[in-house]
Design a protein around this motif. Structure first.
Motif, PDB file in Angstrom:
ATOM      1  N   UNK A 286      23.140   0.744  48.139  1.00  0.00           N
ATOM      2  CA  UNK A 286      23.987   0.247  47.154  1.00  0.00           C
ATOM      3  C   UNK A 286      23.981  -1.163  47.072  1.00  0.00           C
ATOM      4  N   UNK A 287      23.214  -1.611  45.759  1.00  0.00           N
ATOM      5  CA  UNK A 287      22.879  -3.058  45.606  1.00  0.00           C
ATOM      6  C   UNK A 287      23.786  -3.454  44.598  1.00  0.00           C
ATOM      7  N   UNK A 288      24.235  -4.937  44.605  1.00  0.00           N
ATOM      8  CA  UNK A 288      25.033  -5.361  43.336  1.00  0.00           C
ATOM      9  C   UNK A 288      24.454  -6.602  42.813  1.00  0.00           C
TER      10      UNK A 288
ATOM     11  N   UNK B 243      28.519  -2.512  53.773  1.00  0.00           N
ATOM     12  CA  UNK B 243      29.841  -2.799  53.655  1.00  0.00           C
ATOM     13  C   UNK B 243      30.772  -1.629  53.051  1.00  0.00           C
ATOM     14  N   UNK B 244      30.093  -0.663  52.559  1.00  0.00           N
ATOM     15  CA  UNK B 244      30.739   0.395  51.596  1.00  0.00           C
ATOM     16  C   UNK B 244      32.134   0.846  52.196  1.00  0.00           C
ATOM     17  N   UNK B 245      31.912   1.348  53.483  1.00  0.00           N
ATOM     18  CA  UNK B 245      33.155   1.764  54.203  1.00  0.00           C
ATOM     19  C   UNK B 245      34.311   0.839  54.494  1.00  0.00           C
TER      20      UNK B 245
ATOM     21  N   UNK C  40      33.006  -0.214  44.549  1.00  0.00           N
ATOM     22  CA  UNK C  40      31.646  -1.034  44.550  1.00  0.00           C
ATOM     23  C   UNK C  40      30.449  -0.233  43.555  1.00  0.00           C
ATOM     24  N   UNK C  41      30.523   1.105  43.861  1.00  0.00           N
ATOM     25  CA  UNK C  41      29.622   2.071  43.048  1.00  0.00           C
ATOM     26  C   UNK C  41      29.993   1.772  41.517  1.00  0.00           C
TER      27      UNK C  41
ATOM     28  N   UNK D 238      24.693  -2.947  36.527  1.00  0.00           N
ATOM     29  CA  UNK D 238      25.089  -4.006  35.657  1.00  0.00           C
ATOM     30  C   UNK D 238      25.340  -5.260  36.308  1.00  0.00           C
ATOM     31  N   UNK D 239      25.480  -6.247  35.547  1.00  0.00           N
ATOM     32  CA  UNK D 239      25.976  -7.684  36.182  1.00  0.00           C
ATOM     33  C   UNK D 239      27.682  -7.592  36.576  1.00  0.00           C
TER      34      UNK D 239
END
Length: 136
Positions: free
Chosen positions: A22-24, A36-38, A47-48, A53-54
């Motif tokens: 996962x990247x943001x 960091x997801x958990x 987060x998902x 998108x931005x």
């Protein structure tokens, strides 16, 4: 000499949209938040929802603490080429309404316009009266 920043294009970043990858994008920077997801207090779903998108506006609207903002540095992997981010869709309802109105009503037919104005006024009252009748 400072290390060179990696620059990503939106198409590549948007592929990283799963819990285990996962990247943001926030404020022109790309973060790999997989680890960091958990730990995220709002859960991984939050987060998902920000992937593909931005997510700057989402991040800022949530009101993250200074501590959360400092923690972001740990996950920073590069910057985004902002020219590759798709433009936000915007909807101008006033234009749509004008187009609809002008195509459905003719200014050369004042009787039709009057009937439509009367119906716009009376229909809500008729619905309200029907609701009281059915309830009573």
């Amino acid at each position: 000499m400072a290390p060179e920043q990696k620059t990503f294009v939106f198409g590549d970043v948007s592929k990283h949209n799963k819990t285990n990858d996962c990247w943001v994008i926030i404020s022109g920077k790309v973060y790999n938040v997989t680890q960091f997801m958990e730990e995220h207090p709002g859960g991984s779903e939050v987060i998902l929802a920000a992937t593909g998108k931005d997510a700057t506006e989402d991040f800022e609207d949530t009101g993250h603490s200074d501590e959360a903002k400092e923690l972001m540095g740990k996950y920073y992997i590069g910057k985004i080429d902002e020219t590759t981010i798709p433009k936000k869709r915007s909807y101008d309802l006033s234009t749509t309404e004008k187009t609809y109105s002008s195509s459905t009503t003719s200014s050369s037919d004042p009787t039709r316009e009057l009937i439509i104005k009367i119906l716009k006024f009376l229909v809500p009252f008729m619905i309200l009266g029907l609701a009281f009748t059915v309830r009573g």
